[in-house]
Design a protein around this motif. Sequence first.
Motif, short mmCIF file in Angstrom:
data_model
loop_
_atom_site.label_atom_id
_atom_site.label_comp_id
_atom_site.label_asym_id
_atom_site.label_seq_id
_atom_site.Cartn_x
_atom_site.Cartn_y
_atom_site.Cartn_z
N ARG A 64 18.16 1.45 26.31
CA ARG A 64 18.38 0.12 26.76
C ARG A 64 17.66 -0.32 27.92
N ASN A 65 17.28 -1.55 28.12
CA ASN A 65 16.25 -1.70 29.08
C ASN A 65 16.99 -2.09 30.44
N TYR A 66 18.05 -2.69 30.13
CA TYR A 66 18.93 -3.16 31.44
C TYR A 66 20.28 -2.40 31.71
N TYR A 67 20.44 -1.33 30.90
CA TYR A 67 21.66 -0.53 31.22
C TYR A 67 21.24 0.92 31.17
N PRO A 68 22.29 1.71 31.63
CA PRO A 68 21.69 3.12 31.79
C PRO A 68 22.29 3.81 30.52
N ASP A 69 21.92 3.36 29.30
CA ASP A 69 22.54 4.12 27.89
C ASP A 69 21.71 3.74 26.95
N THR A 70 22.33 4.26 25.75
CA THR A 70 21.75 3.98 24.32
C THR A 70 22.91 4.28 23.68
N GLY A 71 22.87 4.04 22.28
CA GLY A 71 23.85 4.09 21.19
C GLY A 71 23.48 4.22 19.78
N ILE A 72 24.56 4.15 19.01
CA ILE A 72 24.51 4.17 17.66
C ILE A 72 25.51 3.03 16.93
N ASP A 73 25.34 2.80 15.63
CA ASP A 73 26.22 1.84 15.17
C ASP A 73 27.71 2.37 15.18
N GLU A 74 28.77 1.59 15.36
CA GLU A 74 30.01 1.92 15.74
C GLU A 74 30.50 2.53 14.39
N ARG A 75 30.06 2.06 13.14
CA ARG A 75 30.43 2.61 11.75
C ARG A 75 30.14 3.94 11.54
N GLN A 76 28.72 3.96 12.07
CA GLN A 76 28.24 5.45 11.84
C GLN A 76 29.04 6.58 12.91
N TYR A 77 29.33 6.09 14.15
CA TYR A 77 30.09 6.75 15.02
C TYR A 77 31.44 7.32 14.49
N LYS A 78 32.17 6.28 13.69
CA LYS A 78 33.40 6.63 13.01
C LYS A 78 33.25 7.37 11.91
N GLU A 79 32.18 7.53 11.22
CA GLU A 79 31.81 8.44 10.12
C GLU A 79 31.86 9.66 10.49
N TYR A 80 31.01 10.02 11.64
CA TYR A 80 30.64 11.06 12.31
C TYR A 80 31.97 11.99 13.05
N GLN A 81 32.93 11.08 13.57
CA GLN A 81 33.99 11.47 13.97
C GLN A 81 34.96 11.78 12.99
N TYR A 82 34.88 11.23 11.72
CA TYR A 82 35.76 11.53 10.49
C TYR A 82 35.31 13.09 10.00
N LEU A 83 34.04 13.25 9.80
CA LEU A 83 33.32 14.51 9.52
C LEU A 83 33.75 15.71 10.55
N THR A 84 33.64 15.48 11.88
CA THR A 84 34.10 16.34 12.66
C THR A 84 35.34 16.86 12.53
N HIS A 85 36.30 15.96 12.58
CA HIS A 85 37.83 16.18 12.34
C HIS A 85 38.17 16.76 11.12
N LYS A 86 37.62 16.52 9.89
CA LYS A 86 38.04 16.72 8.53
C LYS A 86 37.51 17.99 8.29
N TYR A 87 36.29 18.37 8.78
CA TYR A 87 35.81 19.80 8.46
C TYR A 87 35.51 20.63 9.59
N ASN A 88 35.86 20.19 10.75
CA ASN A 88 35.97 20.97 11.96
C ASN A 88 34.56 21.33 12.45
N ILE A 89 33.53 20.67 12.12
CA ILE A 89 32.15 20.79 12.66
C ILE A 89 31.66 19.84 13.67
N ARG A 90 30.89 20.14 14.55
CA ARG A 90 30.43 19.38 15.48
C ARG A 90 29.35 18.67 15.26
N CYS A 91 29.01 17.34 15.82
CA CYS A 91 27.94 16.50 15.69
C CYS A 91 27.26 16.23 16.74
N PHE A 92 25.93 16.64 16.71
CA PHE A 92 25.00 16.38 17.61
C PHE A 92 24.01 15.10 17.68
N LEU A 93 24.13 14.24 18.59
CA LEU A 93 23.28 13.04 18.54
C LEU A 93 21.84 13.20 19.26
#
Length: 179
Positions: A64-93
């Motif tokens: 982002r231009n005016y913040y020291p950050d970047t991001g993803i859709d919150e929906r995708q974030y929740k999906e990746y968290q689910y996969l991580t916890h369900k299958y015990n596999i890490r997710c890299f962005l």
Amino acid sequence: MSWDDKIEVQKGKLGEQIIDQYLKDNGIIPYIAVFDGPHPFDRLIASLDKKNIFIADIKTKARRNYYPDTGIDERQYKEYQYLTHKYNIRCFLFFVDESLGEIYGNFLDVLSQPEIVQYNGKTLQYPLIQGGIIYFSLARMKLIATINSQQVEALKRLSNRNYVYKEFYRLQEQIENES
């Protein structure tokens, strides 16, 4: 206009190609979904020695231009968290950033750790959720590689921060509305 004809899809595919080449050059195997349509994650990544396996999402977007950050859709974030916890596999962005000319990223569990950042006289608490996007501090990102000037220019031509890109979509919408 088909999905693949969209400029942002072309930009995303270019970012994925850049990441795939980086991984291959460093002895890491990217497994790609062989499926036309939505899939649960962009890549399954494995080291040649089989000691590291994780899933990955590849975002081709500038910070982002005016913040020291970047991001993803919150929906995708929740999906990746689910996969991580369900299958015990890490997710890299992975983030392919044409503005900085860099590839950076980190594991989701690291990016999700609470962090307070002072920036331009503001106190920002990360992860930060705004408008359905979850933002992560750039301070939590690991620099992975730089991208060459030809790749930067190709990505900038496809950027939604680019006047040509915006004008193309304005005209495309106008044509579709007249049909």
